[in-house]
Design a protein around this motif. Structure first.
Motif, PDB file in Angstrom:
ATOM      1  N   ASN A   1       1.077  -1.369  -0.026  1.00 17.45           N
ATOM      2  CA  ASN A   1       0.074  -0.244   0.082  1.00 17.45           C
ATOM      3  C   ASN A   1       0.474   1.118   0.020  1.00 17.45           C
ATOM      4  O   ASN A   1       1.948   1.684   0.731  1.00 17.45           O
ATOM      5  CB  ASN A   1      -0.967  -0.469   1.369  1.00 17.45           C
ATOM      6  N   TYR A   2       0.092   2.373  -0.692  1.00 20.85           N
ATOM      7  CA  TYR A   2       0.854   3.650  -0.775  1.00 20.85           C
ATOM      8  C   TYR A   2       0.527   4.351  -1.625  1.00 20.85           C
ATOM      9  O   TYR A   2      -1.231   4.325  -2.340  1.00 20.85           O
ATOM     10  CB  TYR A   2       2.383   3.135  -1.767  1.00 20.85           C
ATOM     11  N   ASN A   3       1.103   5.832  -1.341  1.00 15.61           N
ATOM     12  CA  ASN A   3       0.288   6.749  -1.684  1.00 15.61           C
ATOM     13  C   ASN A   3       0.831   7.948  -2.910  1.00 15.61           C
ATOM     14  O   ASN A   3       2.281   7.702  -2.890  1.00 15.61           O
ATOM     15  CB  ASN A   3      -0.337   8.256  -0.255  1.00 15.61           C
ATOM     16  N   VAL A   4       0.170   8.070  -4.242  1.00 15.10           N
ATOM     17  CA  VAL A   4       0.714   8.904  -5.295  1.00 15.10           C
ATOM     18  C   VAL A   4       0.122  10.075  -5.395  1.00 15.10           C
ATOM     19  O   VAL A   4      -1.516  10.101  -5.055  1.00 15.10           O
ATOM     20  CB  VAL A   4      -0.101   7.807  -6.340  1.00 15.10           C
ATOM     21  N   THR A   5       0.738  10.856  -5.591  1.00 13.29           N
ATOM     22  CA  THR A   5       0.412  12.699  -4.972  1.00 13.29           C
ATOM     23  C   THR A   5       0.220  12.805  -6.521  1.00 13.29           C
ATOM     24  O   THR A   5       1.238  12.596  -6.831  1.00 13.29           O
ATOM     25  CB  THR A   5       0.886  13.749  -4.170  1.00 13.29           C
ATOM     26  N   CYS A   6      -1.126  13.475  -6.571  1.00 11.81           N
ATOM     27  CA  CYS A   6      -1.087  14.695  -8.301  1.00 11.81           C
ATOM     28  C   CYS A   6      -2.189  15.635  -7.866  1.00 11.81           C
ATOM     29  O   CYS A   6      -2.934  15.378  -7.669  1.00 11.81           O
ATOM     30  CB  CYS A   6      -1.755  12.509  -9.273  1.00 11.81           C
ATOM     31  N   ASP A   7      -1.368  16.614  -9.153  1.00 11.13           N
ATOM     32  CA  ASP A   7      -2.379  17.609  -8.653  1.00 11.13           C
ATOM     33  C   ASP A   7      -2.646  17.945  -7.400  1.00 11.13           C
ATOM     34  O   ASP A   7      -3.943  18.818  -7.493  1.00 11.13           O
ATOM     35  CB  ASP A   7      -3.517  17.554  -9.990  1.00 11.13           C
ATOM     36  N   GLY A   8      -1.348  17.731  -6.530  1.00 11.88           N
ATOM     37  CA  GLY A   8      -1.935  18.339  -5.790  1.00 11.88           C
ATOM     38  C   GLY A   8      -3.037  17.342  -4.288  1.00 11.88           C
ATOM     39  O   GLY A   8      -3.699  17.152  -3.922  1.00 11.88           O
ATOM     40  N   LEU A   9      -3.701  15.831  -5.373  1.00 12.85           N
ATOM     41  CA  LEU A   9      -4.105  15.081  -4.856  1.00 12.85           C
ATOM     42  C   LEU A   9      -3.507  13.796  -3.904  1.00 12.85           C
ATOM     43  O   LEU A   9      -2.696  13.432  -5.160  1.00 12.85           O
ATOM     44  CB  LEU A   9      -5.477  14.787  -5.828  1.00 12.85           C
TER      45      LEU A   9
END
Length: 173
Positions: free
Chosen positions: A52-60
């Motif tokens: 599990n990981y997080n992706v940040t794209c355009d501040g989201l």
């Protein structure tokens, strides 16, 4: 998502099994016993592990995950290394028994024994390190154990060759 087959004696970094360019800093569910990315078949169970990981794209920030399904193949147990000392006048015996209990059958001996099987005949086989090898099963590598055999020659007694009697010797008294 990836399927991964491992040998029971092989550890692996599960992070390396993820295709593409995975983002570091994620977590595994269930957690690996190492507390890191290292999967150890002696401690971790076969099954599906989710990274599990997080992706940040355009501040989201969007949570993402990758599944690695791990199967474990049992490594062949070829027995224990050992050494034995025998005498060339001893009876023939199965060298396989010197590996201890639980060794897988069907392996080969090198150098080959005179019998063409695992039977060691002290009258004709010689002192050597005999290696018992079992081929791998596709996932697991070939495994081997060695038995050091010391085959001592049978003792000889030198005949008495210089035996003289005096003319006046009396026997039986």
């Amino acid at each position: 998502d990836t399927n991964l087959s491992l040998c029971s004696n092989q550890t692996i970094d599960l992070f390396d099994a993820i295709d593409g360019n995975p983002i570091t800093g994620g977590t595994w569910t269930p957690a690996l016993s190492s507390g890191t990315n290292i999967f150890d078949p002696a401690l971790d169970l076969a099954g599906t592990y989710t990274y599990n990981y997080n992706v940040t794209c355009d501040g989201l920030t969007v949570p993402e995950s990758v599944d690695i399904t791990v199967t474990i193949e049992q490594a062949p147990f070829v027995g224990n290394n050992n050494s034995i000392t025998i005498c060339e006048s001893d009876a023939a015996f199965d060298l396989y028994t010197s590996l201890g209990t639980g060794a897988v059958t069907g392996g080969t001996w090198s150098p080959p024994l005179t019998s063409g099987t695992g039977i060691f005949d002290p009258a004709v086989d010689f002192s050597a390190t005999y290696i018992y090898t079992v081929n791998g099963n596709g996932v697991c590598a070939t495994a081997s154990a060695s038995i050091i055999v010391t085959n001592n020659p049978k003792p000889t007694i030198a005949p008495i060759s210089d035996y003289r009697l005096c003319d006046d010797a009396v026997f039986g008294t």
